[in-house]
Design an enzyme around this catalytic site. Structure first.
Site, PDB file in Angstrom:
ATOM      1  N   LYS A  82      79.667 -67.364 -40.786  1.00 40.33           N
ATOM      2  CA  LYS A  82      78.250 -67.599 -41.060  1.00 40.33           C
ATOM      3  C   LYS A  82      77.452 -66.319 -41.298  1.00 40.33           C
ATOM      4  CE  LYS A  82      77.825 -72.088 -38.767  1.00 40.33           C
ATOM      5  NZ  LYS A  82      77.018 -72.903 -37.824  1.00 40.33           N
ATOM      6  N   ASP A 137      71.143 -75.451 -39.773  1.00 43.30           N
ATOM      7  CA  ASP A 137      71.438 -75.743 -38.365  1.00 43.30           C
ATOM      8  C   ASP A 137      70.151 -75.895 -37.558  1.00 43.30           C
ATOM      9  OD1 ASP A 137      74.251 -75.789 -38.485  1.00 43.30           O
ATOM     10  OD2 ASP A 137      74.369 -73.613 -38.321  1.00 43.30           O
ATOM     11  N   GLY A 145      73.372 -67.398 -28.172  1.00 43.32           N
ATOM     12  CA  GLY A 145      74.317 -67.190 -29.264  1.00 43.32           C
ATOM     13  C   GLY A 145      73.713 -67.571 -30.603  1.00 43.32           C
ATOM     14  N   ASN A 176      74.838 -71.453 -43.204  1.00 38.68           N
ATOM     15  CA  ASN A 176      75.813 -72.539 -43.060  1.00 38.68           C
ATOM     16  C   ASN A 176      75.894 -73.418 -44.305  1.00 38.68           C
ATOM     17  OD1 ASN A 176      73.334 -74.019 -42.697  1.00 38.68           O
ATOM     18  ND2 ASN A 176      74.509 -75.615 -41.648  1.00 38.68           N
ATOM     19  N   THR A 200      81.269 -72.452 -41.784  1.00 39.14           N
ATOM     20  CA  THR A 200      81.327 -72.586 -40.338  1.00 39.14           C
ATOM     21  C   THR A 200      82.023 -71.371 -39.735  1.00 39.14           C
ATOM     22  OG1 THR A 200      81.836 -74.111 -38.521  1.00 39.14           O
ATOM     23  CG2 THR A 200      83.466 -73.961 -40.307  1.00 39.14           C
ATOM     24  N   ILE A 248      73.441 -79.566 -27.459  1.00 39.43           N
ATOM     25  CA  ILE A 248      73.938 -79.595 -28.837  1.00 39.43           C
ATOM     26  C   ILE A 248      75.421 -79.953 -28.921  1.00 39.43           C
ATOM     27  CG2 ILE A 248      72.181 -77.928 -29.542  1.00 39.43           C
ATOM     28  CD1 ILE A 248      74.487 -75.887 -29.920  1.00 39.43           C
TER      29      ILE A 248
END
Length: 279
Positions: A66, A102, A128, A87, A62, A218
């Protein structure tokens, strides 16, 4: 011998992954344990060397590691290589192989909420790391129209231009996205806007949202952001970030064990920890 799994990050004390995975190991009677490891950027190479030395079976990665972990791994899954972020790491016969669950975790959850998602025009808010993983995974899944709304157009352009999977995309500012909201069957919010403690904030107006469109955020703390409340009040369907979090973990567990776990069980663990429930 008990297998070792874990998650590395900085900070890491807040992670709910140990609760989820240790419960699954007990549930499936797997002799393994999952630990949180606080690893700073300076100590990342030493941590990976240490994992290899003791034969750790796998681990999650995390923030902020990453991307930095990539040159320390032996191989990358093609999707993780394209996204440029890992991840999940799996020990495959002594080699550490990096994956990204993810984006696929988000798509897995989206498929349940909106089975015809591949036919929809999708708007992603933000540019991002999460937006990149979701954009690439949606394009890989066959979505052909994905627009990005972001304050910095160059960051959005990098996502579009670097994606190896075919998709038609426009890069929009906030005003343009708001004015053209009726074009989209699915809107995906990937920024931290609306997260605890600033829960009254939202990244843009949904004034022109179509009834029946799906709005995904999210964020899962709070479970209902202001954006999702606004979407529901305008007749939209909503999905919070709990599915993405749980399903990225489920896909990681499957890569480690070969078992796709009980997702409802995982969701219940997280909801209990958050002290809430879904509507």
């Amino acid at each position: 011998m008990k297998k070792l799994y874990g998650v590395i990050g900085d900070p890491i004390a807040h992670s709910m992954s140990p609760l989820m995975h240790n419960d699954l190991f007990d549930y499936y009677r797997i002799d393994a344990h999952y630990f949180p490891f606080h690893v700073t950027a300076a100590n990342l190479p030493a941590a990976i060397t240490g994992f290899k030395a003791i034969g750790a079976a796998g681990f999650n990665v995390t923030i902020p590691h990453k991307t930095a972990i990539i040159p320390l791994l032996d191989r990358l899954d093609p999707l993780a290589a394209a996204i440029g972020a890992v991840n999940t790491v799996v020990n495959e016969e002594g080699e550490y192989v990096g994956y990204n669950t993810d984006g696929p975790g988000f798509v897995h959850g989206l498929k349940t909420a909106f089975p015809t998602f591949q036919n929809e025009k999708i708007l992603i808010i933000g540019a991002g790391g999460a937006a990149r993983a979701i954009y690439f995974s949606l394009a890989q899944a066959g979505v052909t129209e994905i627009d990005i709304c972001n304050r910095t157009p160059g960051n959005a352009a990098n996502i579009v231009n670097q994606c190896p999977y075919a998709s038609n995309s426009n890069i929009l500012d906030t005003h343009s996205a708001q004015e053209n909201m009726e074009q989209y069957g699915i809107i995906v919010q990937t920024t931290s806007v609306g997260m605890t403690p600033d829960t009254s904030a939202q990244p843009l107006s949904l004034e022109k949202l179509n009834r029946g469109s799906l709005v995904c955020d999210i964020i899962y703390n709070p479970l209902e952001t202001q954006l999702l409340n606004d979407a529901a009040s305008k007749g939209g369907s909503v999905q919070n970030g709990l599915d993405m979090f749980v399903l990225q973990g489920a896909l990681a567990f499957e890569k480690w064990t070969g078992i796709f776990p009980d997702v409802d069980r995982m969701r219940g663990i997280v909801l209990k920890q958050l002290g809430g429930s879904e509507c």
